[in-house]
Design an enzyme around this catalytic site. Structure first.
Site, PDB file in Angstrom:
ATOM      1  N   CYS A 159       0.839  -1.204   0.000  1.00 24.10           N
ATOM      2  CA  CYS A 159       0.000   0.000   0.000  1.00 24.10           C
ATOM      3  C   CYS A 159       0.875   1.254   0.000  1.00 24.10           C
ATOM      4  CB  CYS A 159      -0.933   0.005   1.206  1.00 24.10           C
ATOM      5  SG  CYS A 159      -1.892   1.517   1.301  1.00 24.10           S
ATOM      6  N   ASN A 180       0.470  -8.416 -11.233  1.00 18.90           N
ATOM      7  CA  ASN A 180      -0.605  -7.451 -10.970  1.00 18.90           C
ATOM      8  C   ASN A 180      -0.223  -6.088 -11.548  1.00 18.90           C
ATOM      9  OD1 ASN A 180      -1.446  -5.305  -8.348  1.00 18.90           O
ATOM     10  ND2 ASN A 180      -3.028  -6.292  -9.572  1.00 18.90           N
TER      11      ASN A 180
END
Ligand code: FMN
Length: 331
Positions: A102, A204
């Site tokens: 994050c 990803n």
């Protein structure tokens, strides 16, 4: 076949990415129905869980029908993360995922999320201790590195594997990039091509079409794709990719009846889960995406996003189905 711990998955599985305020149980259930092979919860704060903060605890809810499901947690404090494992296990997830990616300042500034990319030893220790604490497979989601000058993802992945990490998902951007520029899949392929790696390596970032998913599989040789933004408003993305893999052709655009059905069930599941008020409120953000690009739609969208009573929202869905049943979507 790809395996995460003992969980057997098809070749090149498609994983629903953890997404804050998006990957909640109703959305995950819809994605699962439409072909997602593994779904992840949004990230959950270890400190919040330990304090028993209601918002964090609610995020632990999972439906049987969405399995296998991974609960994603974040934090940088060893004691808290270990206590969190004990709490999370009570929800009986299939996987525990650690968020080491994050980029948001308030997370990074506490050394959590992508902040840990500045301290690879701690990243390794946290993973090692968490693996020891649970019998569930522990997976990691991370980025390429802190910034362009500190990309050590091949070494990092190997170290995490060596302490028992069961699979790694890598977002092809650095923390410094946030969401800017294009995701770079080359360093992810280097991780996969490391002959010492034997755990699944999932790619990803920017898998936004069936062709891109095929490229990740065929040109980069990764073990599966984790899909985030392309699924928002389009839980059908998973079946679109699978259809393309099987036939080399695009699935017909999703029809209005299918969209209305998904919206209805999404709202129904949200109400069953959170109650009428929160269910109605929190599902609003999905309607724009389900019904994108329809001319003269504003009146109906307004009804969906301003009504406080679910009966009115369901009635708006009925009207939309009647009025726009034959609308041809482009994708
Ligand atoms: C709205 C939103 C919320 C996100 N929340 C999380 C999260 O809770 N945990 C996480 O690991 N990544 C989170 N991400 C990052 C995604 O999981 C994914 O890595 C990123 O969007 C790139 O993949 P994509 O191009 O397929 O969207 C979030 C992304 C978005 C757009």
């Amino acid at each position: 076949m790809v395996k995460i711990g003992d969980i057997e998955l098809p070749d090149f599985p498609l994983l629903l990415a953890p997404m804050e305020d998006v990957s909640d149980p109703p959305f995950r259930a819809l994605c699962k129905e439409q072909g997602a092979d593994v779904v992840y919860t949004e990230f959950i704060s270890s400190e919040g869980l330990i304090r028993d903060a209601a918002k964090s605890v609610m995020k632990l809810d999972i439906y049987e029908k969405e399995r296998p499901v991974g609960i994603q947690i974040f934090g940088a404090n060893m004691e808290s993360m270990l206590k969190t494992i004990d709490i999370v296990e009570k929800s009986k997830p299939d996987i525990i995922d650690i968020n080491f990616g994050c980029p948001v300042k308030k997370v990074v500034s506490k050394g959590a999320g992508a902040g840990i990319l500045k301290d690879i030893c701690l990243m390794e220790q946290l993973t090692a201790e968490m693996v020891k604490r649970t019998n569930l497979p522990v997976t990691v989601k991370t980025r390429l590195g802190w910034d362009h000058n500190s990309i050590k993802i091949v070494e990092v992945a190997e170290r995490l594997q060596d302490v028992g990490c069961a699979a790694i998902s890598i977002h092809g951007r650095t923390r410094a990039q946030m969401y800017k520029g294009d995701a770079d899949w080359k360093p992810i392929a280097e991780v996969k091509n490391n002959p010492r790696m034997h755990i699944p390596v999932f790619g990803n970032g920017d898998v936004n079409s069936p062709e891109r998913a095929a490229e990740m599989r065929d040109s980069y040789g990764l073990d599966g794709a984790m899909i985030g933004r392309a699924s928002i408003g389009n839980p059908w993305f998973f079946k679109q990719v699978k259809h393309f893999f099987e036939t080399g052709e695009h699935l017909a655009p999703i029809s209005m009846p299918e969209r209305v059905d998904a919206a209805r069930r999404h709202l129904k599941m949200a109400i069953d889960w959170k109650g009428e008020t929160l269910g109605v409120f929190e599902t609003r953000r999905h309607y724009t995406n389900y019904f994108r690009g329809i001319p003269h739609f504003k009146e109906y969208r307004m009804k969906m996003v301003t009504s406080d009573d679910s009966k009115d929202v369901f009635a708006a869905f009925d009207e939309v189905l009647e009025k726009f049943a034959d609308h041809q979507f482009t994708s």
